[in-house]
Scaffold this active site. Structure first.
Site, PDB file in Angstrom:
ATOM      1  N   SER A   1       0.829  -1.200   0.000  1.00 54.11           N
ATOM      2  CA  SER A   1       0.000   0.000   0.000  1.00 54.11           C
ATOM      3  C   SER A   1       0.870   1.260   0.000  1.00 54.11           C
ATOM      4  O   SER A   1       1.647   1.450  -0.938  1.00 54.11           O
ATOM      5  CB  SER A   1      -0.953  -0.059   1.200  1.00 54.11           C
ATOM      6  OG  SER A   1      -1.934   0.915   1.113  1.00 54.11           O
TER       7      SER A   1
ATOM      8  N   ASP B   1     -10.191  -3.596  -5.710  1.00 55.96           N
ATOM      9  CA  ASP B   1      -9.490  -2.724  -4.758  1.00 55.96           C
ATOM     10  C   ASP B   1     -10.055  -1.305  -4.878  1.00 55.96           C
ATOM     11  O   ASP B   1      -9.931  -0.674  -5.934  1.00 55.96           O
ATOM     12  CB  ASP B   1      -7.987  -2.754  -5.092  1.00 55.96           C
ATOM     13  CG  ASP B   1      -7.130  -2.070  -4.040  1.00 55.96           C
ATOM     14  OD1 ASP B   1      -7.651  -1.155  -3.363  1.00 55.96           O
ATOM     15  OD2 ASP B   1      -5.964  -2.428  -3.910  1.00 55.96           O
TER      16      ASP B   1
ATOM     17  N   HIS C   1      -8.296  -4.295  -1.126  1.00 55.68           N
ATOM     18  CA  HIS C   1      -6.958  -3.759  -0.874  1.00 55.68           C
ATOM     19  C   HIS C   1      -6.133  -4.648   0.058  1.00 55.68           C
ATOM     20  O   HIS C   1      -4.949  -4.407   0.257  1.00 55.68           O
ATOM     21  CB  HIS C   1      -7.118  -2.351  -0.261  1.00 55.68           C
ATOM     22  CG  HIS C   1      -5.882  -1.514  -0.364  1.00 55.68           C
ATOM     23  ND1 HIS C   1      -5.306  -1.154  -1.570  1.00 55.68           N
ATOM     24  CD2 HIS C   1      -5.097  -0.949   0.595  1.00 55.68           C
ATOM     25  CE1 HIS C   1      -4.237  -0.414  -1.337  1.00 55.68           C
ATOM     26  NE2 HIS C   1      -4.078  -0.275  -0.039  1.00 55.68           N
TER      27      HIS C   1
HETATM   28  C1  MLT Z   1      -1.375   6.053  -0.177  1.00 57.43           C
HETATM   29  O1  MLT Z   1      -1.754   7.064   0.378  1.00 57.43           O
HETATM   30  O2  MLT Z   1      -0.207   5.762  -0.338  1.00 57.43           O
HETATM   31  C2  MLT Z   1      -2.442   5.154  -0.693  1.00 57.43           C
HETATM   32  O3  MLT Z   1      -3.678   5.775  -0.633  1.00 57.43           O
HETATM   33  C3  MLT Z   1      -2.463   3.867   0.027  1.00 57.43           C
HETATM   34  C4  MLT Z   1      -2.751   4.074   1.462  1.00 57.43           C
HETATM   35  O4  MLT Z   1      -3.924   4.098   1.853  1.00 57.43           O
HETATM   36  O5  MLT Z   1      -1.826   4.199   2.224  1.00 57.43           O
END
Ligand code: MLT
Length: 203
Positions: free
Chosen positions: A102, A152, A183
């Site tokens: 992520s 996702d 996700h």
């Molecule tokens: C991010 O901010 O890098 C993406 O949205 C993934 C997350 O939720 O961290």
């Protein structure tokens, strides 16, 4: 940067560089790393940014909307950290493989987008396109595994395909593993990453 280092049993195996998701810590991906390559050294970093108390690797303006100036600053900061860590722990800097989930996959992606020698390979679980409209370095000889969810809500299937095209366009060999879920990082996705890693380095 705050981090954890564990020397592996086999110094010839790639050092796994771990990047947690939003709200995580350097401890989160250790079981995943041990599944993927049990004998590797592990260098696991905690993101330097806090969002309402949750560690991250760069700031965002909203869900999925990145603060690009901060992303660039943190990418350089991390690249310098990795070079210094290689010296500190006497590691082969050319033998680093990223594993990110992520937000951690997004900063690992940004390192790949900015430097041709950031990693010799990368495992990106649920990454987004970190930054657009920049010329990527030559990534030929950089194998990349992407784990993605068809449903996702944070990273759409079309964004996964866009990322794949950008990385392939820079010469990387990209393998996407699709799950039917969202996700989350599932067991089967982790196992697929392990099988992919073994094909790269143990066959
Ligand atoms: C991010 O901010 O890098 C993406 O949205 C993934 C997350 O939720 O961290």
């Amino acid at each position: 940067m705050r981090h954890l280092f564990e020397a592996g049993k086999n110094a010839d195996k790639p050092t796994l560089v771990l990047f947690h998701g939003t709200g995580g810590t350097e401890n989160d991906l250790i079981p995943l790393a041990r599944l993927i390559s049990p004998e590797s050294s592990i260098l696991s970093v905690r993101g330097n940014v806090l969002e309402n108390g949750m560690p991250r690797f760069f700031r965002r303006l909203a869900e999925g909307v990145f603060d690009i100036e901060d992303l660039k600053f943190r990418t350089v900061e991390l690249y310098d950290f990795l070079n210094n860590a290689a010296d500190e722990y006497s590691l082969d800097r050319n033998n680093f493989v990223a594993i990110g989930y992520s937000n951690g996959a997004n900063i690992a992606g940004s390192l790949l987008f900015h430097y041709k020698d950031a990693f010799k390979a990368a495992i990106l679980h649920h990454p987004m396109v970190p930054i657009r409209s920049i010329a990527l370095p030559d990534l030929s000889n950089v194998p990349i595994f992407i784990g993605a969810g068809k449903n996702d809500p944070i990273c759409s299937a079309s964004e996964t395909e866009e990322l794949e095209q950008l990385l392939s366009g820079a010469g990387a060999s990209v393998n996407i593993h699709w799950e039917d879920y969202g996700h989350q990082l599932t067991r089967t996705e982790a196992q697929a990453a392990g099988e992919w890693f073994n094909q790269q380095y143990n066959s």
